[in-house]
Design a protein around this motif. Structure first.
Motif, mmCIF file in Angstrom:
data_model
loop_
_atom_site.group_PDB
_atom_site.id
_atom_site.type_symbol
_atom_site.label_atom_id
_atom_site.label_comp_id
_atom_site.label_asym_id
_atom_site.label_seq_id
_atom_site.Cartn_x
_atom_site.Cartn_y
_atom_site.Cartn_z
ATOM 1 N N GLY A 5 0.827 -1.202 0.000
ATOM 2 C CA GLY A 5 0.000 0.000 0.000
ATOM 3 C C GLY A 5 0.859 1.248 0.000
ATOM 4 N N ARG A 6 0.285 2.334 -0.515
ATOM 5 C CA ARG A 6 1.004 3.613 -0.588
ATOM 6 C C ARG A 6 0.059 4.709 -0.091
ATOM 7 N NH1 ARG A 6 4.282 5.479 -5.878
ATOM 8 N NH2 ARG A 6 4.749 3.262 -5.702
ATOM 9 N N PHE A 7 0.512 5.477 0.907
ATOM 10 C CA PHE A 7 -0.367 6.433 1.567
ATOM 11 C C PHE A 7 0.374 7.737 1.864
ATOM 12 C CE2 PHE A 7 -1.131 2.053 2.785
ATOM 13 C CZ PHE A 7 -2.432 1.869 2.335
ATOM 14 N N PRO A 8 -0.366 8.854 1.985
ATOM 15 C CA PRO A 8 0.261 10.156 2.242
ATOM 16 C C PRO A 8 0.864 10.237 3.646
ATOM 17 C CG PRO A 8 -1.972 10.412 1.379
ATOM 18 C CD PRO A 8 -1.816 8.981 1.743
ATOM 19 N N ILE A 9 1.875 11.096 3.759
ATOM 20 C CA ILE A 9 2.407 11.496 5.052
ATOM 21 C C ILE A 9 1.712 12.804 5.433
ATOM 22 C CG2 ILE A 9 4.464 12.166 6.345
ATOM 23 C CD1 ILE A 9 4.506 9.284 5.495
ATOM 24 N N CYS A 10 1.310 12.931 6.681
ATOM 25 C CA CYS A 10 0.605 14.135 7.121
ATOM 26 C C CYS A 10 1.416 14.901 8.158
ATOM 27 C CB CYS A 10 -0.754 13.767 7.724
ATOM 28 S SG CYS A 10 -1.936 13.146 6.518
ATOM 29 N N LEU A 11 1.218 16.214 8.138
ATOM 30 C CA LEU A 11 1.773 17.083 9.163
ATOM 31 C C LEU A 11 0.727 17.232 10.264
ATOM 32 C CD1 LEU A 11 3.249 19.915 6.903
ATOM 33 C CD2 LEU A 11 4.280 17.728 7.543
ATOM 34 N N VAL A 12 1.155 17.102 11.512
ATOM 35 C CA VAL A 12 0.240 17.220 12.644
ATOM 36 C C VAL A 12 0.775 18.303 13.575
ATOM 37 C CG1 VAL A 12 -0.910 16.013 14.543
ATOM 38 C CG2 VAL A 12 -0.266 14.757 12.464
ATOM 39 N N GLY A 13 -0.045 19.294 13.862
ATOM 40 C CA GLY A 13 0.387 20.377 14.733
ATOM 41 C C GLY A 13 -0.798 21.200 15.225
ATOM 42 N N THR A 14 -0.559 22.472 15.445
ATOM 43 C CA THR A 14 -1.603 23.386 15.923
ATOM 44 C C THR A 14 -1.703 24.568 14.965
ATOM 45 O OG1 THR A 14 -0.113 24.733 17.261
ATOM 46 C CG2 THR A 14 -1.010 22.723 18.281
ATOM 47 N N ASN A 15 -2.621 25.474 15.236
ATOM 48 C CA ASN A 15 -2.765 26.649 14.372
ATOM 49 C C ASN A 15 -1.600 27.623 14.509
ATOM 50 O OD1 ASN A 15 -3.324 27.734 16.858
ATOM 51 N ND2 ASN A 15 -5.509 28.088 16.450
ATOM 52 N N ALA A 16 -0.673 27.324 15.429
ATOM 53 C CA ALA A 16 0.528 28.140 15.559
ATOM 54 C C ALA A 16 1.669 27.629 14.684
ATOM 55 C CB ALA A 16 0.975 28.186 17.022
#
Length: 298
Positions: free
Chosen positions: A161-172
Motif C-alpha cells: 500500500g502507498r499512503f500520504p504522510i501528514c503534518l500534525v500540529g496546531t494553528n501556531a
C-alpha cells in the motif's frame, strides 16, 4: 545399508513368507530372495532360517528386524513431513512487522490462519531498518518495512500500500495557512519524528536532503502516541502516516495537513532475499499478502 533391501527383509519377516512378501510388495519372489541375501551379505551373518515355505529369525535377524522397523518408520515420517510441507499442511514462518504497521495486519494474519491452520505464524516486532537487517542476516525469511529499499540492498520487495504522510500540529505551526505544505515549508520548523531505526525516518531524511532542507528535530520516539501528544502541546510538527491518524480520535483543535510531496509517501511492503531458499510457509504468506494488497486493509 540398502533401505529397499531392509524393507524387503522386514516384509518377509512380517508375512513369514517370501511368496506373500513378494505379493505385498508387487515384485517377484526371486527379487525378494535376492534382496534379503544381499542384506545378509552386507551384515555378514544369516538373518533368516528357511523352513519349507516359512522363515524364522536368527539372533542377528531379530536385531536387524527390530532396528529395520524403526529405520523404515523414520523414513516414512520424513517422507510424510516433506509432503506435508509441500501441501502446506504444516510448517512455520516468522514475519517481522514494525510497530507502526502492526495495527493494520490482523486481517491478513486472520486470512492466513484460516487458510493454513496447521502453519505456525509468528509476528516479530521491530523497526523497519532492523527488520531489513534481520532479513539480510537470515534471521527472518520475510519482513515488512517502508519502501523503497535501496537498489543495492540485496532485498527484493513488493508493495502492499502507498499512503500520504501528514503534518500534525496546531494553528501556531508555520505551515498552518498553507493549502499544500511541502518539505520546504518545514524549513526551521521544530519537528517530531520517529526514532532513527524507523525506515520512515530514513525516507523522510532522504526527502529533506533532496529538498535542500536541514530538519530541526526537537523530539524523537518509537511511540506514535507520545509524538502526537508533543505535537498537540504545540512543541513541534509531527510527521505521521495518514492511515494511522484515521484510526485515532484526535481533538478538534489538532491541525492535520497532507504533505504535498509525491516522492515522499508511506509505502508499506514486504522484503526478502531473492536468491535465498524460502520455505513453503513463507511463500504462502507472501501469496496471501499479494491477494490482499488490492483490498482496503490499511
Amino acid at each position: 545399508m540398502d533401505l529397499r533391501a531392509l524393507r524387503y527383509f522386514v516384509e518377509t519377516v512380517r508375512h513369514s513368507s517370501f511368496t506373500q512378501a513378494a505379493e505385498h510388495l508387487c515384485v517377484t519372489q526371486s527379487t525378494v530372495s535376492k534382496m534379503v541375501r544381499q542384506l545378509e551379505d552386507e551384515v555378514g551373518q544369516p538373518l533368516l532360517i528357511r523352513e519349507g515355505r516359512g522363515v524364522r529369525l536368527t539372533d542377528a535377524g531379530r536385531i536387524v528386524y527390530e532396528g529395520g522397523q524403526e529405520a523404515l518408520d523414520v523414513v516414512k515420517r520424513l517422507t510424510q513431513d516433506v509432503a506435508d510441507l509441500g501441501e502446506l499442511v504444516r510448517g512455520e514462518v516468522t514475519v517481522g512487522i514494525p510497530p507502526m504497521v502492526n495495527l493494520f495486519f490482523p486481517p491478513l494474519i486472520k486470512r492466513f490462519k484460516e487458510r493454513y491452520p496447521q502453519i505456525k505464524l509468528m509476528a516479530q516486532e521491530a523497526g523497519g531498518q532492523v527488520i531489513e537487517q534481520r532479513v539480510l542476516a537470515g534471521e527472518l525469511e520475510v519482513g515488512v518495512t517502508v519502501l523503497p529499499v535501496p537498489a543495492d540492498s540485496g532485498l527484493a520487495s513488493t508493495e502492499l500500500g502507498r499512503f500520504p504522510i501528514c503534518l500534525v500540529g496546531t494553528n501556531a505551526s508555520s505551515w498552518y495557512g498553507l493549502p499544500q505544505p511541502t518539505l520546504a515549508s518545514l524549513d526551521r520548523e521544530p519537528l517530531l519524528m520517529f526514532s532513527e531505526d524507523y525506515a520512515l525516518t530514513k525516507r523522510l531524511r532522504e526527502g529533506f536532503a533532496r529538498a535542500g532542507v536541514s530538519p530541526v528535530v526537537v523530539g524523537q520516539s518509537g511511540q506514535w502516541d507520545f509524538l502526537l501528544s508533543l505535537a498537540m502541546a504545540g512543541l513541534g510538527t509531527a510527521l505521521m502516516p495518514e492511515p494511522l491518524l484515521k484510526r485515532l480520535r484526535l481533538p478538534d483543535d489538532v491541525v492535520i495537513r497532507p504533505l504535498c510531496e509525491p516522492e515522499v509517501t508511506w509505502r508499506v511492503g514486504q522484503v526478502w532475499v531473492p536468491d535465498r531458499h524460502m520455505s513453503h510457509a513463507a511463500r504462502a504468506w507472501l501469496a496471501v499478502c499479494a491477494e490482499g494488497a488490492a483490498l482496503p486493509l490499511f
